[in-house]
Write an enzyme that holds these catalytic residues in place. Sequence first.
Site, PDB file in Angstrom:
ATOM      1  N   ARG A 231      24.610  67.085   4.132  1.00 12.95           N
ATOM      2  CA  ARG A 231      23.815  68.745   4.556  1.00 12.95           C
ATOM      3  C   ARG A 231      23.000  68.611   5.639  1.00 12.95           C
ATOM      4  O   ARG A 231      22.475  67.049   5.436  1.00 12.95           O
ATOM      5  CB  ARG A 231      22.617  68.300   2.914  1.00 12.95           C
ATOM      6  CG  ARG A 231      23.016  68.953   1.772  1.00 12.95           C
ATOM      7  CD  ARG A 231      23.586  70.069   1.589  1.00 12.95           C
ATOM      8  NE  ARG A 231      24.141  70.472   0.213  1.00 12.95           N
ATOM      9  CZ  ARG A 231      25.116  70.503  -0.098  1.00 12.95           C
ATOM     10  NH1 ARG A 231      26.420  70.035   0.718  1.00 12.95           N
ATOM     11  NH2 ARG A 231      25.807  71.121  -1.523  1.00 12.95           N
ATOM     12  N   GLU A 260      20.185  76.799  16.007  1.00  8.27           N
ATOM     13  CA  GLU A 260      19.159  74.920  17.062  1.00  8.27           C
ATOM     14  C   GLU A 260      19.747  74.680  17.769  1.00  8.27           C
ATOM     15  O   GLU A 260      20.171  74.447  19.127  1.00  8.27           O
ATOM     16  CB  GLU A 260      18.428  74.898  16.270  1.00  8.27           C
ATOM     17  CG  GLU A 260      16.874  75.177  15.385  1.00  8.27           C
ATOM     18  CD  GLU A 260      17.268  75.973  14.317  1.00  8.27           C
ATOM     19  OE1 GLU A 260      16.023  76.250  13.671  1.00  8.27           O
ATOM     20  OE2 GLU A 260      18.921  75.712  13.386  1.00  8.27           O
ATOM     21  N   HIS A 272      31.334  74.914   7.581  1.00  8.85           N
ATOM     22  CA  HIS A 272      31.163  73.785   6.058  1.00  8.85           C
ATOM     23  C   HIS A 272      32.863  74.240   5.899  1.00  8.85           C
ATOM     24  O   HIS A 272      33.290  74.517   4.015  1.00  8.85           O
ATOM     25  CB  HIS A 272      30.456  74.772   5.064  1.00  8.85           C
ATOM     26  CG  HIS A 272      30.109  74.130   3.985  1.00  8.85           C
ATOM     27  ND1 HIS A 272      29.412  74.613   3.035  1.00  8.85           N
ATOM     28  CD2 HIS A 272      30.556  72.539   3.463  1.00  8.85           C
ATOM     29  CE1 HIS A 272      29.091  74.184   2.271  1.00  8.85           C
ATOM     30  NE2 HIS A 272      29.506  72.803   1.973  1.00  8.85           N
TER      31      HIS A 272
END
Length: 388
Positions: A231, A260, A272
């Site tokens: 995560r 970022e 993912h």
Amino acid sequence: MYKIQVFNKISQKGLELLGKDKYILGTDIQEPDGILVRSQELKNMDLPSSLKAIARAGVGVNNIPIDSCSEKGIIVFNTPGANANAVKELTICGLLLASRKIIEGIEWTNSLSNEDGPIDKKVEQGKKAFKGGEIKGKRLGVIGLGAIGVLVANAAHSLDMEVLGYDPFMSIDSAWNLSRGVDKAETLQELLEKSDFITIHVPLLEQTKYMIGREEFSLMKKGVKLLNFSRNELIDVVALKEAIEEGIVDKYVTDFPEEEILGMDEVLCVPHLGASTAESEENCAIMAVNELKDYLENGNIRNSVNYPECVMPRRSPSYRISIVNHNIPNMVGQITTLLADAHINIDNLLNKSKGKYAYTLLDVAEQPTKEIIDSIENIEGIIRVRVL
């Protein structure tokens, strides 16, 4: 008949386990007994009083209102380990990508053309820019030795890496499955200081949020390669960027892109894909359906995130009473006293607790009347009672 509301695309191999003689499935089911879900956001859903359980075909349950479900006696299941092999394989891929500059080399090669000379000569001249290293003989630190972490540790060991694992809460099953060649770190600090590669495989909890921050980065070797297929919130992204700028982190490979870090040369963002295999989706669906089915039909709880594990074999002939309640003193005593006063013999009983909540299964020889069930429901702290 049990009514099941299905969100997202759940593998048909899982749905087929719900026989048409006992189950009605649909996306617009009214007053469902159960919900099958993957990523659909349920936190703003008005949970109906009929709802008894939610099964998430996956591990993360951040799309489910756990606290609200717990208060209403709704059991929430997930499927730990069902996608473990898929995540393991992607993590091993991440180790190689972090070490060999494979993606950078492919991107450069795709930019070539024959206009300025033969491609084979350009390749031979330019490939030195993508020189990497081998993972053999390097030390991999595995943080978290659950279903995925154990598979990653064992696979890395079989690839001749030195493996150092850290998990203060490792289960007995994980200990049995872990290769004897994997060394144990006594502290997280030890793992951070000794590892050339570090991979994280822990759930996102309040106590694990931002577990890797400035202090942890300061302990790592210069040039460490960090992998995160768990995560994004496990790592403080501001501290990560500082560690990259200071040369502490040579490469960061993650399955959880964040704005970022997108576009940074030292960062490889995977979209993912951890559980994105046909096999993983099937495994998760089958496991979720079996958990939901066993609870609705037998009252058994396996792999719940908000209620205790509670599994009791059924004996025939008997009636089963399933009771969800707050974890307060003398609850079992009050229930058994009511049954004794009604001259109902208890053949089998199991009671387990988890934090503020508890769960009780009772097998009785004769069917309890509505009056008896009403009396149990009226006990202070009882949330839900079912007769199966």
